[in-house]
Structure formats: structure tokens, C-alpha cells
Design a protein around this motif. Structure first.
Motif, PDB file in Angstrom:
ATOM      1  N   PRO A 247      31.776 -26.508  23.550  1.00  0.00           N
ATOM      2  CA  PRO A 247      30.469 -25.831  23.521  1.00  0.00           C
ATOM      3  C   PRO A 247      29.868 -25.891  22.111  1.00  0.00           C
ATOM      4  O   PRO A 247      30.592 -26.063  21.123  1.00  0.00           O
ATOM      5  N   VAL A 248      28.555 -25.750  22.029  1.00  0.00           N
ATOM      6  CA  VAL A 248      27.921 -25.512  20.731  1.00  0.00           C
ATOM      7  C   VAL A 248      28.388 -24.136  20.251  1.00  0.00           C
ATOM      8  O   VAL A 248      28.477 -23.188  21.030  1.00  0.00           O
ATOM      9  N   LEU A 249      28.715 -24.045  18.971  1.00  0.00           N
ATOM     10  CA  LEU A 249      29.190 -22.779  18.404  1.00  0.00           C
ATOM     11  C   LEU A 249      28.260 -22.348  17.274  1.00  0.00           C
ATOM     12  O   LEU A 249      27.946 -23.144  16.388  1.00  0.00           O
ATOM     13  N   ARG A 250      27.832 -21.101  17.339  1.00  0.00           N
ATOM     14  CA  ARG A 250      27.032 -20.533  16.248  1.00  0.00           C
ATOM     15  C   ARG A 250      27.799 -19.362  15.644  1.00  0.00           C
ATOM     16  O   ARG A 250      28.259 -18.481  16.380  1.00  0.00           O
ATOM     17  N   VAL A 251      27.908 -19.368  14.315  1.00  0.00           N
ATOM     18  CA  VAL A 251      28.489 -18.234  13.594  1.00  0.00           C
ATOM     19  C   VAL A 251      27.413 -17.779  12.600  1.00  0.00           C
ATOM     20  O   VAL A 251      27.454 -18.127  11.414  1.00  0.00           O
ATOM     21  N   PRO A 252      26.430 -17.024  13.095  1.00  0.00           N
ATOM     22  CA  PRO A 252      25.270 -16.726  12.247  1.00  0.00           C
ATOM     23  C   PRO A 252      25.613 -15.932  10.995  1.00  0.00           C
ATOM     24  O   PRO A 252      24.934 -16.065   9.979  1.00  0.00           O
ATOM     25  N   ASP A 253      26.689 -15.122  11.043  1.00  0.00           N
ATOM     26  CA  ASP A 253      27.052 -14.361   9.845  1.00  0.00           C
ATOM     27  C   ASP A 253      27.528 -15.268   8.718  1.00  0.00           C
ATOM     28  O   ASP A 253      27.611 -14.832   7.563  1.00  0.00           O
ATOM     29  N   GLU A 254      27.859 -16.512   9.046  1.00  0.00           N
ATOM     30  CA  GLU A 254      28.218 -17.503   8.026  1.00  0.00           C
ATOM     31  C   GLU A 254      27.171 -18.617   7.946  1.00  0.00           C
ATOM     32  O   GLU A 254      27.431 -19.681   7.379  1.00  0.00           O
ATOM     33  N   CYS A 255      25.994 -18.356   8.539  1.00  0.00           N
ATOM     34  CA  CYS A 255      24.831 -19.256   8.442  1.00  0.00           C
ATOM     35  C   CYS A 255      25.092 -20.626   9.051  1.00  0.00           C
ATOM     36  O   CYS A 255      24.459 -21.614   8.659  1.00  0.00           O
ATOM     37  N   ALA A 256      26.035 -20.726   9.975  1.00  0.00           N
ATOM     38  CA  ALA A 256      26.506 -22.045  10.394  1.00  0.00           C
ATOM     39  C   ALA A 256      26.435 -22.248  11.899  1.00  0.00           C
ATOM     40  O   ALA A 256      26.569 -21.308  12.691  1.00  0.00           O
ATOM     41  N   TYR A 257      26.240 -23.528  12.288  1.00  0.00           N
ATOM     42  CA  TYR A 257      26.415 -23.937  13.681  1.00  0.00           C
ATOM     43  C   TYR A 257      27.276 -25.188  13.714  1.00  0.00           C
ATOM     44  O   TYR A 257      27.308 -25.986  12.769  1.00  0.00           O
TER      45      TYR A 257
END
Length: 816
Positions: A247-257
Motif C-alpha cells: 500500500p501507499v504509506l503516509r507518515v505525516p508526522d515525519e513529513c513523508a510518504y
């Protein structure tokens, strides 16, 4: 030399995914004589290097509708055109690392349910099962959207272009549009150049899909298209053995996808402070270009990425990519016809969601052009929300350094922009600031949102829970309810309509009766042919041929465009008077007593009835006093020429000192208006919401003769309402409502709140939202007999429901 026609029905400028989508959808509607011109090659600029993430959930129902349409379109395109789009629905996961982010993504999951998007909430362990490569240290929760996906952006654009060509559209590369020509307030065509050749295509309509070139092209015609390019970074690893589809993964707290692509990992960043690009213009040769690497800028993201995805430590970096993308001052793209120039349409400024958005945006714009009105409410992305000053390049350069990072920042309620502030200030700005005002910004206007106490910090501490100004709002709210409060609403849009045909024009555009005596004020809506609400305003008749229209500050450009579009050859002048007058609402049970101290005039019900306007002496100056309210209390709005505003303000503050006069901000005004169930344009009422279903039939006078939307009102009255706007109060005083929380009727989700705030006088969170009728014309008492609950971040709470305002339903306080 390219073989170009001398005339086209429409010329589309720009061959990225946006332009190709507009061409495809216009051709699909049967349009002929479509020409798309691309300065270099299709997909050059931004489309070719986009990451290609296709997420379906957006912040509102209609933006989600467009994103879902895009995903559906991309699944069909390959079969239709024979070109592989690379679209696969691999799903997406968003992982939260804080309690606040957990609240946000759980609220998003509630939103997805309300919008009919498949969604699963995940524990940290369940995140690990779906994404085994992830280091879940610190993960607090996850949300999984199984139907999200990823695609090949360039191939989608080429497939759209092929589909458009197959239906007769002309798509020509290596032709640059140098100018959009115009005459008599409308576009007439485009001038073009290709190598040593140049020419002109006469056109009825032009669509600017020019991406990062679009702003400067628009500015040549006086069209405001506020966007600016930023550098956008990602890395692609070498192939990782055994890496399956993920899956596409987003970790917004680390500004990353993270995106798996052909056995490699793409790690992209939306860093907190971005790097604007192209301040000195974009090089003429720019095509499939990359920008210089800046590893130092990307390194903090990569370091967090290696910790979060340990396999990155072993994988080599195959590509370090930096390319430009367009960003806008509010992180939303632009769609629609420019208010400054008839026939000049725009689809640009996609803020890194161009692939997910362009399918739906192209469909919506094509339908809008075809029908002459938007297919549904598109105010969030409407070009008419742009303010003329926003084309200033220094303003844009500063602002977009922030907006890129806000894509992955916490989307806290009431979040205020930090950059490009202080552009538009009212005459009272410094005086409010000196008294503790904490400002927010709308349409560039600095507005006092709340007032800090002595010694209290004058800034927001954001949270999904009670923020640091909650008690300040309560004190201001209760002052308006029990004493007297003073606001600064100088940001109201003020439009003068004068001339021999002024009354006739306003009678045709407004649903209420405008032919009233001079000195009368009328609350009304301007409707479209569907009975939807294009504008929510008051009209004051100043004299036989002179009228003052007061509209929200955010909708001023929209309302001016609507008036001018429909004025035609009428003998009227339409002038923006916003900056000429300050507006000081004096509101609350003691407002009459306060005004009587500073003015010799009679403020009794006989002397100054509700809905009337007159000039008064105040202090040593003059003002126009409008007896009207947006907080639901006895009160007057004082319209004062800008040069006298400070004097009037000081006079009121001094006279009210021993009465407990309190300066109040926009947050208190909003919490008061929602207790009174007053509608807010853009949230509770839009061009998609029928005026009768919005509960505003009292402001519609079908007996006055013909007006725009009258037939739709009569049809709806005959057929019966299919939904009603209702007011809700949570019986538990703790949860907070903002907007978009799902409404449950007898256990089933039936809609979502259009707006929410805390009702300090009613003792709980208040929301407004539309509830569908079970049968057309379902009786109000049947609707109220149901059990209602509101879902907040996955939990449902009991709610009282009402069709009448819960606060002062008899209007006794307003008419006191």
C-alpha cells in the motif's frame, strides 16, 4: 509549421494532465473545434515527475466526489484507449505518531464513512500486519483506505489526450501561446508562436491549464491566478529483493510518504519549510527538467525515513529527484471562469494532488463550461475566491514556503497561516492589537478572532480538544448574550449598486422583496436557476436608485462577478466600497443603553425598528446605524467612514467602560450565530443547497414577480423537500464539533455536519447539517421523532435535534 485552424470553439493552454483532462471531457460532451496547445511536449513541466498517488478521501464531500471520479476514470481509461495507465488500487495507510494526529485520522475515518469511502481503523499491530516493513515504534493508530491507489501520471495524461483526439480534439505540441487576446470584456482568441512561425486562433473560450506558467500568462490579461512553484523532493531506491506490492504509506508526522514501484521504494517529502522556485521566471527551455539536488534540505526527512523503514539503510539510492510543482496560498487548486474576463477559464495550481484531482476537475470544469453553471458546489476551488492582491509575487513566494508543508502538518481546527500576514488591515487594527487581539486571516484581512487577557500569551495553541482561547471565547460569547460586546467587522464586503436600473437588477437577482422604502434593510439570497444559493447578503436601500449590498469578506469577488455578469446592458454602476467604511457591530442586551450614551438619537423600537437604517451622530462623528444582527441579540452594526472609525471606536470604549463592554472576536460571533442557527455561506449554504431546504423560505417572496430561481422554488414547494437543514446539540458537554462529523438517524449515517462550534449559552457543542427526508415532504414532526447521534472520531454521542433555532426561537431578544 504546425497546421493550426484559424478559429476554435475553445483553446486549452497546457498539455499536462489538467489540460488533457479538460480536452477529454469537453470532447466527451460532444464539443467540436477543441484545440489544445502545448509549449513543449505533453506531460512536460510537472505531470511527468509527479508521484502519482491517487487518494479518494478529501476534506469535503464534493472534493471527495471528484477524487473518487478520478480513480474510477483511471480504471476505465486503459480499456477505452489501449494505453496502460499503471493505475492499481493498492490501498493506502496513514500512520499517526501522536495523540493529536490519532484524533485527526480517526475523524478522517468518520468522514470517509459519511462520504461512502471504504475505510478501516487500525491499531499499531494491525498497521504492522498490513505494512510489515514499517518500524511501528511510536505509532498510535492507523487508517486504511483499501481503494486508494497509484498510477503512472504521464501515461494517464497521454491516455486522456488519445481519448480526446479520438473524439476530434486537436492537440498540438511545440506551440507556445504568447498572449490571450480580448475585446469588450471577453476573450477573443490566442496568439501563438512555434519556432519562426506565429499566428492567431480566434476562440470563443480559453482555458488556462498552464501550471506554473499559468500565473504570469493570466496576469497579462489582468486575471488573478495566485500560484507559485516550489521544489518538491523524493528519492527512489535501487531494487529491493523480495519487495512485493505494498500500500501507499503516509507518515505525516515525519513529513513523508512511501510508494512501492517496480520493486523499489519512493520516499517523498512535504517538509515544513519549502523552497520556492522560479522567482526570476521559468527558463524558456524548461521541459523535462530537474532542479539541482539539495541533499542537505532533504536529509532530515531521509534520516527519519531510515528509522521508520529500516530496509532503506541497506538499499542504495538510485535517484535523487527535485522538480517544481505549483502551490497556492490556501493549498486548494483553482477552477472556473475568471471574474475579470468573460470566457477565460482556469484549471491550475494543484498543490501536489494534481494526479488525484485532474480527472474529476476536468470533468467538473467541462460540465461547468457546457451548462453555464457548476455541476455541484465547487466554492472550495472556485477561482473567484482569489483576491487581486494575491497575484503579488513576493506575497506568493513567502506563502508557498508554508503551504507545501501544511499538506502533512496537523490539520487542526482554526489553524492560521504564519506567512504573508498583515496585508489587509482595518482602521482599528492597531487599537485592537493593543487591547489583546489575536488575529486570524480571511481573504487577506486581519480579523480579531479572540482577545487575550492581561498576561496571557497572544497566540494559538492548537489542538483537537479545547484550545487555549476556549475560555476567552466563552467570556466574549456571554458578554454578547448578557451584556454588551463590540466587534470589528470592517472586512465585510460592501458593494454599491446605483443607477436607473438598480432596483430592477436587484429585484431580478434577489429572492426577497427589494422594492422597500429608503432606509430599510432586507436579508436575502441571490439564487441560481436550480434554487441554489449563490450569495447570502443584506441589501439596504439608501435612496430611490442607490443600494448597499453587504456580503461576507471571503465572497466579495464572487458576488461582484455574479452582479456584473447579470447586469448586461442595465444602467447601473457596481462599485466595491469595502475599504471605504469600517463596520463596528455593537451587540447585546445593553447595546441600546450604550448607544444612547454616545448619540442623541432615539434607539427605541419605535425610534429605530429592527431592519431599518439611518444616519446617526456618534461622539463627534457620523455613522450609519443598521439594526441587524448575526449573533442573535439586540444590536446595531455601525458603518463609519474609515477616517472616523478610530474616533467612534474610542468613543464607544470609553462610554462602555463602566458597563462591562467587552471587545469580542470572530470565534465568539461564530459560536453565537450557530446557537441561533444562522447559516454560514460556504458551509451551511452553497450554490448546491436549495433555499427552501436550507430553511430560508421566509426570505423568498415568490409573489413579487419573476426573479432568478423562482421557478425552482415553486417546483420544490409543489414536490416537497427532500432534505432539511437541522440544528443539533450534543447532550454530553465535553465533545467538540467543527464540521463534517457524521449524522446518525436511528443508527444509520445519513449525512454530516456542515458547521459546528461550542454553544456556551446552550451548554454543549452545536452543529448544523442536512438530513434527508425519508419521503419527499416528510413532516417536520416525523423527522424530529427520530433518535439522532453525532459521530466524533469514531465515537457516537447523543444529540438533540431541532428545526427551529434552539436559542431564542421567538426572536424576542433581537426585537427587545
Amino acid at each position: 509549421m504546425p497546421h493550426l485552424p484559424s478559429h476554435a470553439r475553445v483553446v486549452i493552454i497546457g498539455g499536462g494532465i489538467s489540460g488533457c483532462s479538460v480536452a477529454y471531457h469537453l470532447a466527451k460532451l460532444g464539443w467540436q473545434d477543441i484545440v489544445l496547445l502545448e509549449r513543449k511536449q505533453l506531460t512536460s513541466g510537472t505531470t511527468w515527475h509527479a508521484a502519482g498517488l491517487v487518494g479518494q478521501l478529501r476534506a469535503s464531500q464534493n472534493m471527495t466526489r471528484l477524487a473518487k471520479y478520478s480513480a474510477d476514470l483511471y480504471t476505465r481509461l486503459e480499456a477505452e484507449t489501449g494505453l496502460a495507465t499503471g493505475f492499481r488500487q493498492c490501498g493506502s495507510i496513514t500512520a499517526a505518531l501522536t495523540s493529536e494526529r490519532k484524533e485527526e485520522i480517526l475523524r478522517q475515518a468518520s468522514l470517509a464513512r459519511a462520504f461512502g469511502v471504504e475505510v478501516n481503523e487500525l491499531s499499531p499491530a494491525e498497521v504492522k500486519v498490513l505494512y510489515p516493513h514499517l518500524n511501528t515504534d511510536g505509532v498510535t493508530a492507523g487508517v486504511h483506505l483499501p481503494l486508494d491507489g497509484q498510477a503512472d501520471p504521464a501515461n494517464i495524461a497521454l491516455a486522456l489526450a488519445k481519448g480526446a483526439r479520438s473524439r476530434g480534439a486537436r492537440i498540438v505540441e511545440q506551440v507556445k501561446v504568447t498572449r490571450v487576446t480580448q475585446a469588450n470584456g471577453r476573450v477573443t482568441g490566442v496568439d501563438w508562436v512555434s519556432g519562426a512561425e506565429q499566428g492567431h486562433i480566434a476562440a470563443d473560450l480559453v482555458v488556462n491549464c498552464g501550471g506554473m506558467w499559468g500565473r504570469d500568462l493570466a496576469a497579462e490579461n489582468g486575471v488573478t491566478l495566485p500560484l507559485h512553484a516550489c521544489e518538491h523532493f523524493y528519492i527512489v531506491t535501487e531494487a529491493i529483493p523480495g519487495l512485493g506490492q505494498m500500500p501507499v504509506l503516509r507518515v505525516p508526522d515525519e513529513c513523508a510518504y512511501y510508494k512501492e514501484d517496480a520493486g523499489k521504494i519512493l520516499l517523498g517529502a512535504f517538509e515544513p519549510k519549502a523552497k520556492p522556485w522560479g522567482m526570476d521566471g521559468i527558463p524558456e527551455t524548461f521541459c523535462f527538467d530537474q532542479l539541482p539536488e539539495d541533499f542537505d534540505h532533504f536529509q532530515p526527512i531521509l534520516e527519519m525515513g531510515v528509522n521508520r523503514m529500516p530496509m532503506l539503510a541497506e538499499a542504495g539510492i538510485h535517484t535523487f529527484f527535485n522538480g517544481p510543482e505549483s502551490f497556492t496560498p490556501d493549498d486548494r487548486y483553482y477552477l472556473g471562469e475568471a471574474p475579470e474576463l468573460g470566457g477565460y477559464w482556469v484549471a491550475a495550481g494543484y498543490n501536489s494532488i494534481g494526479i488525484a484531482s485532474s480527472g474529476g476537475a476536468g470533468m467538473a470544469l467541462a460540465q461547468w463550461m457546457h451548462d453555464g453553471e457548476a455541476p455541484f458546489d465547487l466554492w472550495e476551488v472556485d477561482i473567484r475566491r482569489a483576491q487581486p492582491f494575491q497575484r503579488n509575487r513576493r506575497y506568493l513566494k513567502e506563502r508557498v514556503s508554508e503551504t507545501l508543508g501544511l499538506l502533512y502538518a496537523d490539520h487542526f481546527p482554526y489553524r492560521q497561516m504564519a506567512t504573508s500576514r498583515g496585508i489587509r488591515r482595518t482602521p482599528l487594527h492597531e487599537h485592537l492589537k493593543a487591547r489583546g487581539a489575536v488575529f486570524g486571516e480571511v481573504a487577506g484581512w486581519e480579523r480579531a478572532n479572540w482577545f487575550a487577557r492581561d498576561g496571557q500569551e497572544r497566540e494559538y495553541r492548537y489542538s483537537w480538544q479545547r484550545q487555549n482561547w476556549f475560555d476567552n471565547q466563552r467570556a466574549e460569547h456571554m458578554a454578547l448574550r448578557e451584556g454588551v460586546g463590540l466587534l470589528d467587522m470592517s472586512s465585510f464586503g460592501k458593494i454599491r449598486v446605483d443607477g436607473a436600473d438598480a432596483l430592477a437588477l436587484l429585484q431580478r437577482l434577489c429572492a426577497n422583496e427589494i422594492n422597500v422604502d429608503a432606509g430599510r434593510l432586507v436579508y436575502t439570497q441571490m439564487l441560481n436557476a436550480r434554487g441554489g444559493i449563490e450569495s447570502d447578503l443584506t441589501v439596504t436601500r439608501l435612496a430611490e436608485t442607490s443600494f448597499l449590498l453587504v456580503v461576507p469578506g471571503a465572497t466579495l469577488q464572487r458576488d461582484l462577478a455574479w452582479l456584473r455578469r447579470h447586469a448586461g446592458e442595465a444602467r447601473v454602476t457596481i462599485i466595491d466600497m469595502t475599504a471605504a467604511e469600517a463596520v463596528l457591530p455593537v451587540m447585546g442586551p445593553l447595546s441600546r443603553a450604550l448607544l444612547s450614551r454616545v448619540s442623541p438619537h432615539d434607539f427605541s423600537n419605535d425610534g429605530h425598528p429592527f431592519g431599518t437604517v439611518r444616519e446617526i451622530e456618534i461622539g463627534m462623528g457620523l455613522a450609519r446605524a443598521h439594526r441587524v444582527t448575526y449573533v442573535g441579540e439586540l444590536g446595531w452594526e455601525l458603518y463609519v467612514s474609515a477616517d472616523q472609525a478610530v474616533h467612534v471606536f474610542e468613543t464607544l470604549v470609553e462610554a462602555g467602560a463602566d458597563m462591562g463592554l467587552r471587545l469580542c472576536g470572530l470565534h465568539a460571533m461564530d459560536s453565537c450565530r450557530i446557537e441561533k442557527a444562522y447559516r454560514h455561506f460556504g458551509h451551511d449554504i452553497t450554490d448546491e443547497d436549495h433555499v427552501l431546504e436550507a430553511g430560508l423560505g421566509f426570505a423568498v417572496k415568490t409573489g413579487k414577480g419573476d426573479f432568478m430561481g423562482r421557478e425552482a422554488v415553486l417546483r420544490k414547494r409543489e414536490a416537497g423537500l427532500t432534505r432539511r437543514l437541522m440544528q443539533f446539540r450534543l447532550t454530553d458537554p465535553e465533545p467538540l464539533l467543527y464540521h463534517n462529523e457524521p449524522i446518525l438517524r436511528d443508527g444509520q449515517i445519513v449525512g454530516q455536519l456542515s458547521s459546528g462550534n461550542y454553544g456556551h449559552a446552550l451548554g454543549g457543542a452545536i452543529g448544523l447539517g442536512y438530513v434527508p427526508c425519508r419521503t419527499p415532504g416528510e413532516a417536520p414532526e416525523e423527522m424530529l421523532a427520530s433518535i439522532y447521534r453525532i459521530e466524533v472520531a469514531g465515537q457516537s454521542f447523543a444529540a438533540e435535534a431541532s428545526l427551529a433555532p434552539m436559542y431564542d426561537p421567538t426572536l424576542s431578544r433581537i426585537r427587545a
